[in-house]
Design a protein around this motif. Structure first.
Motif, PDB file in Angstrom:
ATOM      1  N   ASP A   5       0.803  -1.223   0.000  1.00  0.00           N
ATOM      2  CA  ASP A   5       0.000   0.000   0.000  1.00  0.00           C
ATOM      3  C   ASP A   5       0.834   1.270   0.000  1.00  0.00           C
ATOM      4  OD1 ASP A   5      -2.627  -0.720  -0.221  1.00  0.00           O
ATOM      5  OD2 ASP A   5      -2.921  -1.001   1.919  1.00  0.00           O
ATOM      6  N   ASP A   6       2.141   1.142   0.137  1.00  0.00           N
ATOM      7  CA  ASP A   6       3.004   2.307   0.256  1.00  0.00           C
ATOM      8  C   ASP A   6       3.282   2.897  -1.123  1.00  0.00           C
ATOM      9  OD1 ASP A   6       4.820   4.243   0.913  1.00  0.00           O
ATOM     10  OD2 ASP A   6       6.336   2.869   1.679  1.00  0.00           O
ATOM     11  N   PRO A   7       2.807   4.117  -1.392  1.00  0.00           N
ATOM     12  CA  PRO A   7       3.051   4.716  -2.705  1.00  0.00           C
ATOM     13  C   PRO A   7       4.480   5.214  -2.878  1.00  0.00           C
ATOM     14  CG  PRO A   7       1.824   6.249  -1.339  1.00  0.00           C
ATOM     15  CD  PRO A   7       1.952   4.953  -0.558  1.00  0.00           C
ATOM     16  N   SER A  20      -3.050   5.748   0.351  1.00  0.00           N
ATOM     17  CA  SER A  20      -2.408   4.476   0.029  1.00  0.00           C
ATOM     18  C   SER A  20      -2.202   4.409  -1.477  1.00  0.00           C
ATOM     19  CB  SER A  20      -3.276   3.303   0.492  1.00  0.00           C
ATOM     20  OG  SER A  20      -4.419   3.180  -0.326  1.00  0.00           O
ATOM     21  N   LEU A  21      -1.365   3.492  -1.893  1.00  0.00           N
ATOM     22  CA  LEU A  21      -1.113   3.313  -3.317  1.00  0.00           C
ATOM     23  C   LEU A  21      -2.412   2.990  -4.053  1.00  0.00           C
ATOM     24  CD1 LEU A  21       0.964   3.214  -5.582  1.00  0.00           C
ATOM     25  CD2 LEU A  21       1.390   0.828  -5.007  1.00  0.00           C
ATOM     26  N   ALA A  22      -3.253   2.164  -3.453  1.00  0.00           N
ATOM     27  CA  ALA A  22      -4.531   1.801  -4.084  1.00  0.00           C
ATOM     28  C   ALA A  22      -5.431   3.022  -4.281  1.00  0.00           C
ATOM     29  CB  ALA A  22      -5.247   0.746  -3.247  1.00  0.00           C
ATOM     30  N   ASP A  23      -5.302   4.032  -3.409  1.00  0.00           N
ATOM     31  CA  ASP A  23      -6.114   5.241  -3.527  1.00  0.00           C
ATOM     32  C   ASP A  23      -5.749   6.078  -4.747  1.00  0.00           C
ATOM     33  OD1 ASP A  23      -7.425   4.696  -1.109  1.00  0.00           O
ATOM     34  OD2 ASP A  23      -5.993   5.878   0.065  1.00  0.00           O
ATOM     35  N   ILE A  24      -4.493   6.035  -5.150  1.00  0.00           N
ATOM     36  CA  ILE A  24      -4.029   6.950  -6.190  1.00  0.00           C
ATOM     37  C   ILE A  24      -3.578   6.262  -7.477  1.00  0.00           C
ATOM     38  CG2 ILE A  24      -3.331   8.699  -4.515  1.00  0.00           C
ATOM     39  CD1 ILE A  24      -0.402   7.743  -4.953  1.00  0.00           C
ATOM     40  N   TYR A  25      -3.502   4.925  -7.483  1.00  0.00           N
ATOM     41  CA  TYR A  25      -2.903   4.223  -8.617  1.00  0.00           C
ATOM     42  C   TYR A  25      -3.853   4.150  -9.805  1.00  0.00           C
ATOM     43  CZ  TYR A  25       0.042   1.092 -11.239  1.00  0.00           C
ATOM     44  OH  TYR A  25       0.855   0.572 -12.212  1.00  0.00           O
ATOM     45  N   ILE A  26      -3.321   4.427 -10.960  1.00  0.00           N
ATOM     46  CA  ILE A  26      -4.050   4.274 -12.218  1.00  0.00           C
ATOM     47  C   ILE A  26      -3.259   3.286 -13.063  1.00  0.00           C
ATOM     48  CG2 ILE A  26      -4.827   5.415 -14.332  1.00  0.00           C
ATOM     49  CD1 ILE A  26      -4.965   8.011 -12.662  1.00  0.00           C
ATOM     50  N   PHE A  27      -3.890   2.186 -13.468  1.00  0.00           N
ATOM     51  CA  PHE A  27      -3.197   1.174 -14.257  1.00  0.00           C
ATOM     52  C   PHE A  27      -2.794   1.747 -15.607  1.00  0.00           C
ATOM     53  CE2 PHE A  27      -5.163  -1.802 -11.318  1.00  0.00           C
ATOM     54  CZ  PHE A  27      -4.144  -2.716 -11.149  1.00  0.00           C
ATOM     55  N   PRO A  28      -1.545   1.532 -15.990  1.00  0.00           N
ATOM     56  CA  PRO A  28      -1.083   2.032 -17.288  1.00  0.00           C
ATOM     57  C   PRO A  28      -1.466   1.072 -18.408  1.00  0.00           C
ATOM     58  CG  PRO A  28       0.702   0.907 -16.190  1.00  0.00           C
ATOM     59  CD  PRO A  28      -0.468   0.905 -15.222  1.00  0.00           C
ATOM     60  N   LYS A  78       3.357  -3.851  -6.823  1.00  0.00           N
ATOM     61  CA  LYS A  78       2.697  -3.742  -5.520  1.00  0.00           C
ATOM     62  C   LYS A  78       1.182  -3.857  -5.666  1.00  0.00           C
ATOM     63  CE  LYS A  78       6.023  -0.762  -3.114  1.00  0.00           C
ATOM     64  NZ  LYS A  78       6.170   0.561  -2.468  1.00  0.00           N
ATOM     65  N   VAL A  79       0.635  -3.152  -6.647  1.00  0.00           N
ATOM     66  CA  VAL A  79      -0.816  -3.198  -6.866  1.00  0.00           C
ATOM     67  C   VAL A  79      -1.228  -4.585  -7.338  1.00  0.00           C
ATOM     68  CG1 VAL A  79      -2.697  -2.244  -8.261  1.00  0.00           C
ATOM     69  CG2 VAL A  79      -1.000  -0.714  -7.267  1.00  0.00           C
ATOM     70  N   LEU A  80      -0.439  -5.188  -8.223  1.00  0.00           N
ATOM     71  CA  LEU A  80      -0.745  -6.544  -8.683  1.00  0.00           C
ATOM     72  C   LEU A  80      -0.676  -7.549  -7.542  1.00  0.00           C
ATOM     73  CD1 LEU A  80       1.070  -6.667 -12.138  1.00  0.00           C
ATOM     74  CD2 LEU A  80      -1.399  -6.610 -11.722  1.00  0.00           C
ATOM     75  N   ALA A  81       0.284  -7.380  -6.642  1.00  0.00           N
ATOM     76  CA  ALA A  81       0.396  -8.299  -5.496  1.00  0.00           C
ATOM     77  C   ALA A  81      -0.905  -8.304  -4.706  1.00  0.00           C
ATOM     78  CB  ALA A  81       1.561  -7.895  -4.602  1.00  0.00           C
ATOM     79  N   ARG A  82      -1.447  -7.133  -4.442  1.00  0.00           N
ATOM     80  CA  ARG A  82      -2.708  -7.048  -3.702  1.00  0.00           C
ATOM     81  C   ARG A  82      -3.846  -7.685  -4.495  1.00  0.00           C
ATOM     82  NH1 ARG A  82      -4.413  -5.031   0.856  1.00  0.00           N
ATOM     83  NH2 ARG A  82      -2.395  -4.099   1.217  1.00  0.00           N
ATOM     84  N   ARG A  83      -3.898  -7.442  -5.797  1.00  0.00           N
ATOM     85  CA  ARG A  83      -4.963  -8.018  -6.630  1.00  0.00           C
ATOM     86  C   ARG A  83      -4.851  -9.546  -6.704  1.00  0.00           C
ATOM     87  NH1 ARG A  83      -6.876  -5.435 -11.839  1.00  0.00           N
ATOM     88  NH2 ARG A  83      -8.640  -4.428 -10.848  1.00  0.00           N
TER      89      ARG A  83
END
Length: 162
Positions: A5-7, A20-28, A78-83
């Motif tokens: 979650d650490d951006p 958190s990273l999930a709050d601001i992340y936009i998939f490229p 990081k985002v993929l790990a959570r998903r």
């Protein structure tokens, strides 16, 4: 805050809690390169959204993510790990900067050691009970692994046998 979650930067929207990273992340959107292509100059197979990479694991496939420094590869992992975790997989994040490539007979023990470091004992019991297809390796900074290409190639091809 958890690693996934650490951006990596401090953002406080509206003066509130840290985002958190999930709050601001936009998939490229990612260029899909043909096998063997490492130039990144063209995308003969088009583009896909990075959010679709979790589907490749569900189908038993793999992905290699290449990009320049500070291009967002670690944030994507990081985002993929959570998903992956939410989808019932067991992601294992390893940073290539600190990876000592094991001999082939040590590869399995390396992953068991890394899983023990990243998961609690009850989670480890689930991981060991479920089929290996549920395990997903997220190898960050693979370009920084200090080893010869032959050793790295043997290591990466040996992952399929785990």
């Amino acid at each position: 805050m958890e690693f996934t979650d650490d951006p990596g930067i401090h953002i406080r929207p509206g003066g509130g809690d840290k985002a958190s990273l999930a709050d601001i992340y936009i998939f490229p959107d990612l260029d899909v390169l043909s096998p063997g292509s490492r130039t990144g100059i063209s995308a003969p197979e088009g583009k896909i959204n990075g959010s679709l990479l979790t589907e490749f694991a569900a189908d038993g496939g793999g992905s290699l993510i290449l990009g320049g420094e500070d291009s967002g590869k670690t944030a994507l992992m990081k985002v993929l790990a959570r998903r992956y975790l939410e989808a019932g997989f067991y992601p294992l994040y390893i940073d290539g900067k600190s990876l000592r490539v094991p001999r082939s007979e040590e590869t399995e023990e390396l992953f068991h050691t890394e899983y023990r470091l990243q998961y609690t004992p009850p989670s480890l019991e689930l991981i060991e009970r479920d089929p290996p297809e549920k395990r997903v390796l997220l190898l960050d900074n693979a370009d920084r692994i200090v080893t010869g290409s032959r050793e790295l190639g043997t290591f990466l091809s040996g992952l399929n046998s785990l």
